[in-house]
Design an enzyme around this catalytic site. Structure first.
Site, PDB file in Angstrom:
ATOM      1  N   ASP A 170     -47.546 -51.723 -27.974  1.00  0.00           N
ATOM      2  CA  ASP A 170     -48.427 -52.796 -27.507  1.00  0.00           C
ATOM      3  C   ASP A 170     -47.869 -53.775 -26.275  1.00  0.00           C
ATOM      4  O   ASP A 170     -47.661 -54.698 -25.801  1.00  0.00           O
ATOM      5  CB  ASP A 170     -49.584 -53.707 -28.131  1.00  0.00           C
ATOM      6  CG  ASP A 170     -48.093 -54.258 -29.372  1.00  0.00           C
ATOM      7  OD1 ASP A 170     -47.113 -53.615 -29.665  1.00  0.00           O
ATOM      8  OD2 ASP A 170     -48.390 -55.100 -29.644  1.00  0.00           O
ATOM      9  N   GLU A 171     -45.949 -53.499 -25.775  1.00  0.00           N
ATOM     10  CA  GLU A 171     -44.617 -53.308 -25.458  1.00  0.00           C
ATOM     11  C   GLU A 171     -44.403 -52.944 -24.810  1.00  0.00           C
ATOM     12  O   GLU A 171     -44.491 -52.019 -24.857  1.00  0.00           O
ATOM     13  CB  GLU A 171     -44.126 -55.139 -26.225  1.00  0.00           C
ATOM     14  CG  GLU A 171     -43.705 -53.874 -26.843  1.00  0.00           C
ATOM     15  CD  GLU A 171     -43.053 -55.155 -28.019  1.00  0.00           C
ATOM     16  OE1 GLU A 171     -41.988 -55.923 -27.139  1.00  0.00           O
ATOM     17  OE2 GLU A 171     -42.503 -55.248 -29.026  1.00  0.00           O
ATOM     18  N   ASP A 202     -46.216 -57.946 -23.347  1.00  0.00           N
ATOM     19  CA  ASP A 202     -46.534 -57.792 -24.598  1.00  0.00           C
ATOM     20  C   ASP A 202     -47.966 -58.554 -24.889  1.00  0.00           C
ATOM     21  O   ASP A 202     -48.063 -59.296 -24.322  1.00  0.00           O
ATOM     22  CB  ASP A 202     -45.313 -58.410 -25.088  1.00  0.00           C
ATOM     23  CG  ASP A 202     -45.496 -58.501 -26.770  1.00  0.00           C
ATOM     24  OD1 ASP A 202     -46.352 -57.608 -27.367  1.00  0.00           O
ATOM     25  OD2 ASP A 202     -44.665 -59.570 -27.697  1.00  0.00           O
TER      26      ASP A 202
END
Lengths: 402, 376
Positions: free
Chosen positions: A110-111, A16
């Site tokens: 973003d993860e 993350d």
């Protein structure tokens, strides 16, 4: 960290990015490192999309109205979002993940979850791979990330959250119970405010409390599925696999106005801007979609959606705009005060191999080719280098606000 | 008001007038049908500000008068009555319908509040009901159904002396039908854009009339209105605004290849092969030499193919179509032989019908079909 020496069997990673949008912005504004920075809509009604840890320490969090964040962190620098830059960093990070293992399940820009069982022989222990990813993300993208390493997806995600920012946490299989049971019930996957309240009424505050409650009791209070699910999780059991390539179901963009708008012409301009964003995203991700959905929220917060399914998949801004505008005009609004409009494209499929129903009388090399050319100009010279003419004369962020 | 009429006559007349009843009337009175009785004639009429319908039938008049009753109720009742004479009368604020041993009592609506029906424009010319219904049906399939593009939901009607042209397009196909008619004045030229659904309904309902007269208001008098009349039934509808696409420029002047295929065999094959075509994926047709090979389905999905005999004159060609659009066209040509004319796989194909393989091609009906491009 007390946990994390023996990483055998820990083949699931959750990676993350730390304060993703804000971190990307700080790359070009290094002087802001260590200060509160908020990324979000600049207008009075925008919401916080991301904030640095310095801003978070003052109580700012995502989805909070900017006006509220301003009061909490008066010194914070507020930066309008640059989604194109985030998408680019995201693509870089995701392709890095894919160089580690083909089993990558992106959860958002973003993860992602990574199943590294097949990479151990090649790249070393789970901890070593986690560290490798962390250093490569920083080397290649100049942003930091946190990594959770565990034997299940849900524990890996908890572990990355606990190691933030810029950390790594390994939860070995035999220490999962020890790690989980002291956590509050809200940490469990699927426990929101409402479930938390229900559990609170039963006197269950920690994951350990849930673990020591009979399944039947939980099921009576929360329903068959939820009761069973929470009980399983509380013992660290989560059988979901990392499933790569879960495709996005839809792509959309919406905009909340600084002041309500009742002028149809002004709404058209905003729809064009949104269609432009959505179209660019479709083309950059090489997807096409068949259903265009228009969303309109009025001043009194009543929200309506209207959608139209095209005879074939589309990815052209002009088609998106024409369709959304047609849907809007068909509402027949008489100067209704509008707070938000949004455009979403559903029924996505890869552009490769997609069949496009051609239109009578349209030139063979048409809007689509022009827009692809515009995309590549923008990629090189910035998102404002080429714009639809009717969006150029309006100063960005100011248009039609009175 | 009191009159007596045969059940079938009443049911037919009510069905005609009730076609235009609005499903959600903007005014309560618009949900009504006007019954007007005078001089041995019963006139039924309805109007929703867009479309009006009016029908006259002979009846035994006992007492002339006017009444307005719920159109939906009246049409349901008229349809269900036994086949015996029907007596309709007004008593106070109620209409009594009796037929055999059944009777109905309906409240009346205030007839004085009912809007005036638009006047029928003077007739421009005539055509037989069957030709009119066939021609409109052939064109209406290509009309758009998308209310956000109102211009394309219409059928363009063009009058050039003794020639009448109907055209409709939804941007993916274009249907053009041309035929001779009998204008009532010489040198008449006019054009109009008529809501396709209304026109299709009207033409179908007037199919049994020997003569249908078309009444297009001349410029300056009741403009924006067209009327149709046949067998004592009339209807008027408002025209659509907007500029219909310049469709004549879309019709190709040349062809690189011509293919003749038996219509029924091709239609059957398209239906079979497209079973595996998921929603809106195309069916691909390869025309070469003496056959056309149909294929549908791609990659790992289910696939199907079938070869159909064909006479192909010119270059071999592979072209893909939306199977539903293709089937619409094959049905609309209404001929044993389908004649395709192609230029390129990304340009429109023209579909026309032939009575047999040696017949001379005619431009009476043309169905232009835009292909689907398979992007790679």
């Amino acid at each position: 960290m007390g946990l994390g020496v023996d990483d055998g069997g820990c083949t699931i990673l959750h990676v993350d990015m730390d304060a993703f949008y804000a971190s990307v912005e700080l790359r070009s504004r290094p002087e802001l490192h260590g200060t509160p920075v908020i990324v979000g809509g600049a207008g009075g009604r925008g919401v916080v999309l991301s904030a640095t840890y310095e801003a978070r320490a003052m109580g700012v969090h995502s989805a909070m109205p900017i006006s509220r964040a301003r009061r909490l962190a008066p010194d914070a620098v507020i930066i309008p979002p640059d989604h194109r830059a985030y998408a680019e960093v995201s693509r870089g990070v995701m392709s890095l993940f894919h160089s580690v293992t083909p089993l990558v399940e992106p959860l958002s820009l973003d993860e992602a979850f990574l199943d590294i069982a097949g990479a151990l022989r090649r790249l070393g222990s789970p901890t070593a791979i986690g560290e490798l990813i962390r250093s490569r993300v920083f080397d290649e993208q100049r942003i930091t990330c946190s990594v959770g390493v565990a034997s299940t997806k849900f524990v890996a995600k908890l572990a990355s959250t606990r190691s933030k920012p810029d950390g790594i946490l390994v939860v070995p299989a035999e220490q999962v119970i020890e790690f989980l049971h002291p956590l509050p019930v809200g940490a469990l996957w699927g426990v929101g405010e409402k479930t938390e309240e229900q559990l609170e009424r039963l006197g269950l505050r920690t994951v350990g409390d849930i673990a020591s409650t009979p399944v039947a009791t939980l099921q009576r209070a929360l329903g068959q599925a939820t009761g069973r699910h929470l009980h399983e999780l509380s013992w660290g059991r989560d059988s979901r696999r990392v499933s790569p390539g879960e495709p996005e179901k839809s792509i959309g963009a919406e905009e909340t106005f600084d002041d309500d708008i009742d002028d149809a012409i002004a709404i058209h301009a905003h729809l064009l801007k949104l269609a432009d964003q959505v179209g660019a995203r479709l083309r950059s991700t090489e997807q096409v979609g068949r259903t265009v959905q228009l969303k309109v929220r009025f001043a009194d917060f009543t929200t309506i959606t209207r959608s139209k399914t095209m005879p074939g998949p589309i990815d052209v801004t002009q088609d998106l705009y024409d369709t959304a505008r047609g849907l809007f005009d068909a509402l027949g609004l008489q100067r209704a005060r509008i707070r938000l409009v949004g455009i979403r494209v559903e029924g996505l499929q890869p552009a490769q191999g997609a069949a496009r129903q051609l239109t009578l009388g349209a030139p063979e090399q048409g809007r689509r080719e022009a827009e692809i050319a515009v995309d590549s100009i923008r990629a090189r010279f910035g998102s404002t280098s080429v714009r639809p003419a009717r969006l150029v004369e309006l100063p960005p962020g100011e248009e039609y606000s009175r | 008001m009191k009159f007596r009429v045969e059940r079938d006559v009443l049911a037919d007349a009510v069905a005609w007038a009730a076609r235009t009843l609005p499903s959600r009337p903007s005014l309560p009175v618009l949900a009504g049908l006007v019954l007007n009785v005078s001089d041995e004639v019963l006139t039924l009429s309805s109007f929703d500000y867009e479309v009006s319908a009016r029908v006259e039938v002979a009846c035994d008049v006992e007492d002339p008068g006017v009444a307005l009753v719920s159109g939906r109720l009246l049409s349901d009742i008229a349809r269900s009555l036994p086949a015996q004479p029907v007596t309709v009368s007004v008593e106070g604020t109620r209409v009594i319908i009796t037929c055999g041993r059944s009777s109905f009592t309906l409240p009346t609506l205030p007839v004085e509040d009912y809007p005036q029906l638009p006047a029928m424009p003077p007739a421009s010319g005539e055509i037989t009901g069957t030709l009119f219904a066939t021609a409109v049906g052939q064109v209406a399939i290509a009309a758009g159904r998308d209310d956000t593009l109102p211009t394309l939901t219409g059928i363009r009607l063009e009058i050039e002396g003794t020639r009448l042209v109907l055209a409709a397009t939804d941007r993916y196909r274009l249907a053009v039908r041309e035929f001779d008619w009998n204008p009532l004045s010489t040198g008449l030229t006019a054009h109009a854009l008529i809501p396709a659904r209304t026109l299709a309904d009207t033409a179908k309902a007037l199919a049994s009339s020997d003569v249908v007269s078309i009444a297009l208001a001349p410029p300056g008098a009741g403009e924006g209105l067209i009327g149709f009349e046949g067998n004592g039934r009339r209807t008027t509808t408002r025209l659509l605004d907007g500029e219909f696409p310049k469709y004549r420029t879309l019709l190709p002047n040349e062809a690189a290849s011509i293919a003749l295929v038996e219509t029924a065999m091709l239609a059957e094959a398209v239906k079979r092969v497209s079973l595996v075509a998921e929603r809106n994926t195309p069916v691909r047709l390869s025309f070469d030499g003496s056959e056309v090979v149909l294929r549908a389905g791609v990659g790992d999905d289910a696939q199907a193919n079938e070869a159909v005999e064909a006479t192909v004159d010119g270059d071999a060609l592979e072209i893909a179509f939306n199977p539903n659009y293709l089937l619409d066209g094959l049905a609309a040509i209404d001929s044993p032989i389908a004649r395709f004319s192609f230029t390129q796989a990304t340009r429109p194909a023209v579909l026309t019908g032939l009575a047999d393989v040696s017949a001379t091609p005619s431009d009476e009906y043309r169905y232009l079909l835009m292909p689907v491009r398979l992007t790679g």
